[in-house]
Write a protein that holds these residues in place. Structure first.
Motif, PDB file in Angstrom:
ATOM      1  N   ILE A 109       0.856  -1.231  -0.047  1.00  0.00           N
ATOM      2  CA  ILE A 109       0.001  -0.032   0.187  1.00  0.00           C
ATOM      3  C   ILE A 109       0.904   1.172   0.069  1.00  0.00           C
ATOM      4  CG2 ILE A 109      -1.579   1.208   1.455  1.00  0.00           C
ATOM      5  CD1 ILE A 109      -2.896  -1.357   2.163  1.00  0.00           C
ATOM      6  N   LYS A 110       1.967   1.130   0.585  1.00  0.00           N
ATOM      7  CA  LYS A 110       2.790   2.387   1.024  1.00  0.00           C
ATOM      8  C   LYS A 110       3.588   2.526  -0.439  1.00  0.00           C
ATOM      9  CE  LYS A 110       6.276   4.470   4.076  1.00  0.00           C
ATOM     10  NZ  LYS A 110       7.229   4.229   4.876  1.00  0.00           N
ATOM     11  N   THR A 111       4.105   1.617  -0.626  1.00  0.00           N
ATOM     12  CA  THR A 111       4.820   2.035  -2.097  1.00  0.00           C
ATOM     13  C   THR A 111       3.647   2.190  -3.422  1.00  0.00           C
ATOM     14  OG1 THR A 111       6.313   0.113  -1.601  1.00  0.00           O
ATOM     15  CG2 THR A 111       6.452   0.617  -3.733  1.00  0.00           C
ATOM     16  N   LEU A 112       2.769   1.599  -3.456  1.00  0.00           N
ATOM     17  CA  LEU A 112       1.761   2.054  -4.619  1.00  0.00           C
ATOM     18  C   LEU A 112       1.313   3.510  -4.339  1.00  0.00           C
ATOM     19  CD1 LEU A 112      -0.545  -0.993  -4.969  1.00  0.00           C
ATOM     20  CD2 LEU A 112       1.002  -0.155  -6.516  1.00  0.00           C
ATOM     21  N   HIS A 113       1.150   4.067  -3.017  1.00  0.00           N
ATOM     22  CA  HIS A 113       0.838   5.188  -2.803  1.00  0.00           C
ATOM     23  C   HIS A 113       1.835   6.233  -3.350  1.00  0.00           C
ATOM     24  CE1 HIS A 113      -0.103   8.952  -0.564  1.00  0.00           C
ATOM     25  NE2 HIS A 113       0.944   8.918   0.087  1.00  0.00           N
ATOM     26  N   GLN A 114       3.067   5.896  -3.101  1.00  0.00           N
ATOM     27  CA  GLN A 114       4.420   6.575  -3.482  1.00  0.00           C
ATOM     28  C   GLN A 114       4.236   6.688  -4.944  1.00  0.00           C
ATOM     29  OE1 GLN A 114       7.206   4.457  -1.368  1.00  0.00           O
ATOM     30  NE2 GLN A 114       7.442   5.672   0.358  1.00  0.00           N
ATOM     31  N   ASN A 115       3.646   5.956  -5.765  1.00  0.00           N
ATOM     32  CA  ASN A 115       3.689   5.704  -7.117  1.00  0.00           C
ATOM     33  C   ASN A 115       2.223   6.551  -7.582  1.00  0.00           C
ATOM     34  OD1 ASN A 115       6.027   4.162  -8.678  1.00  0.00           O
ATOM     35  ND2 ASN A 115       5.803   3.466  -6.607  1.00  0.00           N
ATOM     36  N   ASP A 116       1.807   7.254  -6.797  1.00  0.00           N
ATOM     37  CA  ASP A 116       0.579   8.011  -7.328  1.00  0.00           C
ATOM     38  C   ASP A 116      -0.744   7.374  -7.550  1.00  0.00           C
ATOM     39  OD1 ASP A 116       2.094  10.512  -6.972  1.00  0.00           O
ATOM     40  OD2 ASP A 116       3.034  10.280  -8.726  1.00  0.00           O
ATOM     41  N   VAL A 117      -0.828   6.015  -6.870  1.00  0.00           N
ATOM     42  CA  VAL A 117      -2.089   5.351  -7.049  1.00  0.00           C
ATOM     43  C   VAL A 117      -2.900   5.872  -5.876  1.00  0.00           C
ATOM     44  CG1 VAL A 117      -3.022   3.083  -6.734  1.00  0.00           C
ATOM     45  CG2 VAL A 117      -0.748   3.400  -7.971  1.00  0.00           C
ATOM     46  N   LYS A 118      -4.021   6.055  -6.227  1.00  0.00           N
ATOM     47  CA  LYS A 118      -5.083   6.464  -5.213  1.00  0.00           C
ATOM     48  C   LYS A 118      -5.784   5.112  -4.925  1.00  0.00           C
ATOM     49  CE  LYS A 118      -6.069  11.342  -6.585  1.00  0.00           C
ATOM     50  NZ  LYS A 118      -7.126  12.144  -7.092  1.00  0.00           N
ATOM     51  N   ILE A 119      -5.648   4.753  -3.482  1.00  0.00           N
ATOM     52  CA  ILE A 119      -5.996   3.647  -2.904  1.00  0.00           C
ATOM     53  C   ILE A 119      -7.394   3.813  -2.076  1.00  0.00           C
ATOM     54  CG2 ILE A 119      -5.370   1.507  -1.577  1.00  0.00           C
ATOM     55  CD1 ILE A 119      -2.462   2.376  -2.066  1.00  0.00           C
ATOM     56  N   TYR A 120      -8.193   2.688  -2.495  1.00  0.00           N
ATOM     57  CA  TYR A 120      -9.556   2.619  -1.627  1.00  0.00           C
ATOM     58  C   TYR A 120      -9.419   1.261  -0.804  1.00  0.00           C
ATOM     59  CZ  TYR A 120     -10.690   6.227  -4.988  1.00  0.00           C
ATOM     60  OH  TYR A 120     -10.628   7.392  -5.811  1.00  0.00           O
ATOM     61  N   LEU A 121      -9.304   1.433   0.284  1.00  0.00           N
ATOM     62  CA  LEU A 121      -8.794   0.438   1.074  1.00  0.00           C
ATOM     63  C   LEU A 121      -9.870  -0.386   1.734  1.00  0.00           C
ATOM     64  CD1 LEU A 121      -6.581  -1.840   1.916  1.00  0.00           C
ATOM     65  CD2 LEU A 121      -6.503   0.019   3.905  1.00  0.00           C
ATOM     66  N   HIS A 122     -10.300  -1.783   1.720  1.00  0.00           N
ATOM     67  CA  HIS A 122     -11.349  -2.414   2.324  1.00  0.00           C
ATOM     68  C   HIS A 122     -10.686  -3.394   3.111  1.00  0.00           C
ATOM     69  CE1 HIS A 122     -14.163  -0.825  -0.663  1.00  0.00           C
ATOM     70  NE2 HIS A 122     -13.045  -0.828  -1.545  1.00  0.00           N
ATOM     71  N   CYS A 123     -10.911  -3.299   4.741  1.00  0.00           N
ATOM     72  CA  CYS A 123     -10.314  -3.904   5.649  1.00  0.00           C
ATOM     73  C   CYS A 123     -11.644  -4.941   6.277  1.00  0.00           C
ATOM     74  CB  CYS A 123      -9.675  -3.411   6.641  1.00  0.00           C
ATOM     75  SG  CYS A 123      -8.275  -2.211   5.917  1.00  0.00           S
ATOM     76  N   PHE A 124     -11.307  -6.205   6.334  1.00  0.00           N
ATOM     77  CA  PHE A 124     -11.957  -6.978   7.267  1.00  0.00           C
ATOM     78  C   PHE A 124     -11.342  -6.819   8.823  1.00  0.00           C
ATOM     79  CE2 PHE A 124     -13.719  -8.734   3.264  1.00  0.00           C
ATOM     80  CZ  PHE A 124     -15.021  -8.966   3.966  1.00  0.00           C
ATOM     81  N   VAL A 125     -12.225  -6.564   9.729  1.00  0.00           N
ATOM     82  CA  VAL A 125     -11.813  -6.245  11.126  1.00  0.00           C
ATOM     83  C   VAL A 125     -11.938  -7.720  11.773  1.00  0.00           C
ATOM     84  CG1 VAL A 125     -12.148  -4.959  13.348  1.00  0.00           C
ATOM     85  CG2 VAL A 125     -12.285  -4.002  10.960  1.00  0.00           C
ATOM     86  N   ASN A 126     -11.158  -8.155  12.311  1.00  0.00           N
ATOM     87  CA  ASN A 126     -10.873  -9.475  13.298  1.00  0.00           C
ATOM     88  C   ASN A 126     -10.910  -8.913  14.843  1.00  0.00           C
ATOM     89  OD1 ASN A 126     -11.021 -12.095  14.110  1.00  0.00           O
ATOM     90  ND2 ASN A 126      -9.154 -12.525  13.457  1.00  0.00           N
ATOM     91  N   GLU A 127      -9.592  -8.735  15.446  1.00  0.00           N
ATOM     92  CA  GLU A 127      -9.159  -8.095  16.429  1.00  0.00           C
ATOM     93  C   GLU A 127      -8.682  -7.085  16.513  1.00  0.00           C
ATOM     94  OE1 GLU A 127      -7.143 -11.563  18.423  1.00  0.00           O
ATOM     95  OE2 GLU A 127      -8.988 -12.652  18.597  1.00  0.00           O
ATOM     96  N   ARG A 128      -8.032  -6.685  15.312  1.00  0.00           N
ATOM     97  CA  ARG A 128      -7.316  -5.231  15.224  1.00  0.00           C
ATOM     98  C   ARG A 128      -8.175  -4.131  14.931  1.00  0.00           C
ATOM     99  NH1 ARG A 128      -1.813  -6.538  13.725  1.00  0.00           N
ATOM    100  NH2 ARG A 128      -1.745  -5.144  11.828  1.00  0.00           N
ATOM    101  N   PRO A 129      -8.037  -2.958  15.773  1.00  0.00           N
ATOM    102  CA  PRO A 129      -8.809  -1.978  15.464  1.00  0.00           C
ATOM    103  C   PRO A 129      -8.705  -1.086  14.254  1.00  0.00           C
ATOM    104  CG  PRO A 129      -7.262  -1.285  16.985  1.00  0.00           C
ATOM    105  CD  PRO A 129      -7.107  -2.974  16.718  1.00  0.00           C
ATOM    106  N   GLU A 130      -9.466  -0.026  13.941  1.00  0.00           N
ATOM    107  CA  GLU A 130      -9.222   1.002  12.960  1.00  0.00           C
ATOM    108  C   GLU A 130      -7.936   1.576  13.197  1.00  0.00           C
ATOM    109  OE1 GLU A 130     -12.860   3.299  12.272  1.00  0.00           O
ATOM    110  OE2 GLU A 130     -14.124   1.394  12.159  1.00  0.00           O
ATOM    111  N   GLN A 131      -7.464   1.957  11.915  1.00  0.00           N
ATOM    112  CA  GLN A 131      -6.063   2.561  12.134  1.00  0.00           C
ATOM    113  C   GLN A 131      -5.999   3.808  11.302  1.00  0.00           C
ATOM    114  OE1 GLN A 131      -3.620   1.764  14.054  1.00  0.00           O
ATOM    115  NE2 GLN A 131      -4.479  -0.359  14.823  1.00  0.00           N
TER     116      GLN A 131
END
Length: 377
Positions: free
Chosen positions: A29-51
């Motif tokens: 994600i970080k490297t694609l962002h550095q290459n000007d890709v606009k990312i729409y991230l979809h996360c499934f939450v298990n035990e780790r909270p929103e960040q």
């Protein structure tokens, strides 16, 4: 140049990047962002909270609760998939026609059912999951859990077989590419190495003063490897041996402290673990399965001295020549005796750097993804 927009679906929240299953996700994600890709991230939450950290790299972040109720247990759909079915996710994906990167078989339900037809979709294969669950079953002592892993492996084999013909796939290891080609006759599959936080091999010159095995100890095959080392290798090899990792069982805690020269460090911080890897004379990392890529081995190669593994630990990784390989307990003992007194030379870092930079180059691997998604634009 036209703007690049990309949906990424992840099986877990990819921050903090503190275990192998999310490290590849976050640094991709970080490297694609550095290459000007606009990312729409979809996360499934298990035990780790929103960040909040993820908002630095993504145009938008969506969170979906993983529904782990046993009502999701099925005789036709793998549990890791059925617990990540989400109508809300599908609705959000259908707001546009941007390409979709699916991180793991876990998140592939809408691809499997044909609801992403006519989209550019790439499936990232973290493991040959059917084989991974088969290996978990082999090393499970609880009859109920063993039965679950066997059931899940059987369902995954059928599910992955059907999935293999529906989508282009990038696997984290050459071994998993071969498994899919042999078992499912997959033709649209290629190897894309993992994305990493490390850039330079930095093993310390000279000698360390202990041997180290580190892993997520809550995973049964990792616990089995630690117990094997305690019982079969270090039982009568009086060289200091440290086990470190997340959530060890009481059984493993007890076994590790039975001898004066062995011990266990439970739930070390990232800094503490990094320090142990750097100070160890030998990072010993046998594996009981040969799927995926062992990120703990990459951590040791970038940051530690000598690395001792078995063949299963390096199969498909391209790292064979950077490690010492042993198979039997006797071979491990003999090799440990030799490496424990052998100073680590900085020339070995130079050799590692050449190999690692060729294989695990975040920018080069991001360029491959960009070509897959936008070569026709």
């Amino acid at each position: 140049m036209a703007e690049r927009h990309l949906h990424i679906i992840t099986h877990d929240v990819p921050w903090p990047a503190d275990f192998g299953g999310v490290m590849d996700l976050f640094y991709k994600i970080k490297t694609l962002h550095q290459n000007d890709v606009k990312i729409y991230l979809h996360c499934f939450v298990n035990e780790r909270p929103e960040q909040e950290e993820l908002n630095k790299y993504c145009a938008k972040v969506y969170y979906y609760q993983r529904k782990k109720s046993w009502t999701r247990f099925s005789f036709s759909v793998p549990f890791i998939v059925s617990t990540r079915k989400s109508a809300e996710l599908l609705k959000n994906l259908q707001q546009d026609n941007y390409p979709v990167l699916i991180e793991g078989v876990h998140c592939s339900w809408h691809l499997y059912t044909g609801q992403l037809r006519n989209r550019i979709v790439l499936l990232r294969l973290h493991n040959a999951e059917f084989e991974y669950y088969h290996q978990l079953a082999l090393h499970e002592s609880s009859p109920l859990k063993k039965m679950y892993y066997q059931h899940e492996s059987s369902l995954l084999k059928k599910y992955e077989n059907k999935l293999a013909g529906k989508v282009n796939i990038n696997a984290v290891s050459a071994q998993d590419v071969a498994l899919y080609q042999q078992n499912f006759k997959a033709t649209h599959i290629d190897h894309l190495p993992v994305f990493l936080p490390y850039e330079k091999a930095a093993g310390r010159e000279g000698n360390g003063c202990f041997c180290l095995y580190h892993a997520n100890l809550a995973i049964n095959e990792n616990e089995a490897a630690a117990i094997w080392l305690l019982q079969e290798v270090f039982q009568d090899l009086k060289i200091p041996f440290v086990i470190a990792g997340k959530n060890p069982s009481q059984k493993l805690e007890f076994m590790a402290h039975q001898h004066a020269h062995t011990c266990l460090v439970s739930n070390p911080s990232d800094k503490e673990l990094h320090d142990m890897i750097a100070k160890a004379q030998i990072n010993i990392l046998p594996s009981f399965n040969n799927t995926g890529v062992k990120l703990k081995l990459l951590n040791a190669l970038y940051n530690g001295r000598h690395c001792l593994v078995n063949q299963a630990g390096v199969t498909g990784s391209g790292l064979d020549n950077l490690c010492t390989i042993a198979e039997t307990a006797e071979e491990f003992k003999n090799t440990i005796k030799k490496l424990y007194t052998k100073p680590y030379a900085l020339e070995e870092n130079e050799n590692r750097q050449q190999v690692l930079k060729r294989l695990y180059n975040n920018q080069k691997n991001a360029d491959k993804l960009i070509e897959i998604f936008w070569s026709q634009q």
